[in-house]
Design a protein around this motif. Sequence first.
Motif, PDB file in Angstrom:
ATOM      1  N   TRP A 150       0.834  -1.204   0.000  1.00  0.00           N
ATOM      2  CA  TRP A 150       0.000   0.000   0.000  1.00  0.00           C
ATOM      3  C   TRP A 150       0.870   1.256   0.000  1.00  0.00           C
ATOM      4  O   TRP A 150       0.622   2.174  -0.779  1.00  0.00           O
ATOM      5  CB  TRP A 150      -0.946  -0.003   1.197  1.00  0.00           C
ATOM      6  CG  TRP A 150      -1.763   1.232   1.284  1.00  0.00           C
ATOM      7  CD1 TRP A 150      -2.885   1.538   0.554  1.00  0.00           C
ATOM      8  CD2 TRP A 150      -1.525   2.370   2.122  1.00  0.00           C
ATOM      9  NE1 TRP A 150      -3.359   2.786   0.907  1.00  0.00           N
ATOM     10  CE2 TRP A 150      -2.535   3.316   1.868  1.00  0.00           C
ATOM     11  CE3 TRP A 150      -0.545   2.664   3.078  1.00  0.00           C
ATOM     12  CZ2 TRP A 150      -2.598   4.541   2.517  1.00  0.00           C
ATOM     13  CZ3 TRP A 150      -0.605   3.881   3.731  1.00  0.00           C
ATOM     14  CH2 TRP A 150      -1.630   4.807   3.445  1.00  0.00           C
ATOM     15  N   MET A 151       1.896   1.300   0.854  1.00  0.00           N
ATOM     16  CA  MET A 151       2.764   2.485   0.874  1.00  0.00           C
ATOM     17  C   MET A 151       3.456   2.668  -0.476  1.00  0.00           C
ATOM     18  O   MET A 151       3.550   3.786  -0.968  1.00  0.00           O
ATOM     19  CB  MET A 151       3.784   2.386   2.018  1.00  0.00           C
ATOM     20  CG  MET A 151       3.161   2.563   3.388  1.00  0.00           C
ATOM     21  SD  MET A 151       4.345   2.703   4.760  1.00  0.00           S
ATOM     22  CE  MET A 151       5.092   1.081   4.771  1.00  0.00           C
ATOM     23  N   ARG A 152       3.891   1.572  -1.085  1.00  0.00           N
ATOM     24  CA  ARG A 152       4.511   1.667  -2.418  1.00  0.00           C
ATOM     25  C   ARG A 152       3.515   2.177  -3.454  1.00  0.00           C
ATOM     26  O   ARG A 152       3.879   2.910  -4.369  1.00  0.00           O
ATOM     27  CB  ARG A 152       5.039   0.308  -2.847  1.00  0.00           C
ATOM     28  CG  ARG A 152       6.334  -0.054  -2.211  1.00  0.00           C
ATOM     29  CD  ARG A 152       6.988  -1.252  -2.905  1.00  0.00           C
ATOM     30  NE  ARG A 152       8.259  -1.499  -2.287  1.00  0.00           N
ATOM     31  CZ  ARG A 152       8.547  -2.571  -1.560  1.00  0.00           C
ATOM     32  NH1 ARG A 152       7.659  -3.525  -1.408  1.00  0.00           N
ATOM     33  NH2 ARG A 152       9.737  -2.713  -1.021  1.00  0.00           N
ATOM     34  N   SER A 153       2.244   1.794  -3.314  1.00  0.00           N
ATOM     35  CA  SER A 153       1.230   2.208  -4.282  1.00  0.00           C
ATOM     36  C   SER A 153       1.004   3.713  -4.248  1.00  0.00           C
ATOM     37  O   SER A 153       0.427   4.263  -5.189  1.00  0.00           O
ATOM     38  CB  SER A 153      -0.104   1.476  -4.026  1.00  0.00           C
ATOM     39  OG  SER A 153      -0.827   2.062  -2.953  1.00  0.00           O
ATOM     40  N   ARG A 154       1.443   4.357  -3.193  1.00  0.00           N
ATOM     41  CA  ARG A 154       1.276   5.809  -3.061  1.00  0.00           C
ATOM     42  C   ARG A 154       2.422   6.563  -3.716  1.00  0.00           C
ATOM     43  O   ARG A 154       2.588   7.759  -3.479  1.00  0.00           O
ATOM     44  CB  ARG A 154       1.169   6.193  -1.585  1.00  0.00           C
ATOM     45  CG  ARG A 154       0.010   5.590  -0.811  1.00  0.00           C
ATOM     46  CD  ARG A 154      -1.358   5.894  -1.355  1.00  0.00           C
ATOM     47  NE  ARG A 154      -1.561   7.303  -1.636  1.00  0.00           N
ATOM     48  CZ  ARG A 154      -2.686   7.818  -2.113  1.00  0.00           C
ATOM     49  NH1 ARG A 154      -3.726   7.039  -2.327  1.00  0.00           N
ATOM     50  NH2 ARG A 154      -2.787   9.090  -2.367  1.00  0.00           N
TER      51      ARG A 154
END
Length: 117
Positions: free
Chosen positions: A29-33
């Motif tokens: 999720w953090m990477r998707s940001r």
Amino acid sequence: NALSPDVRERILARTRGILNDNWPVLEDWMRSRGNTFTWQPPRAGAIVYARYDLPIGSLELAGRMRVEADCLIVPGEHFDMPNYVRLGFGPPTDRLREALSRCDSVLDSLPGNGVHG
């Protein structure tokens, strides 16, 4: 008795399983940001301190996450760490995914931050 060796080991194994399943969910999720978050994977436990690049202070961001997304994050300002948030990843995986999805809506509403992976 939760302190008996066999029960204690079952509890620890269950907890390790949850954290091993959930860390990749939070990290993805953090990477998707995009470039919003930077972090070091935790060596132990169910929290990560993530630095963020957003046009909002951590106290305001935590407040908006609580009110608008029904999610609790801890502002880095509580630890004298501006532009950081403390994120927990210990709930059941389906609840973690739901919460992160709600967090997306808050992050997407911030100026200049509407695109993610």
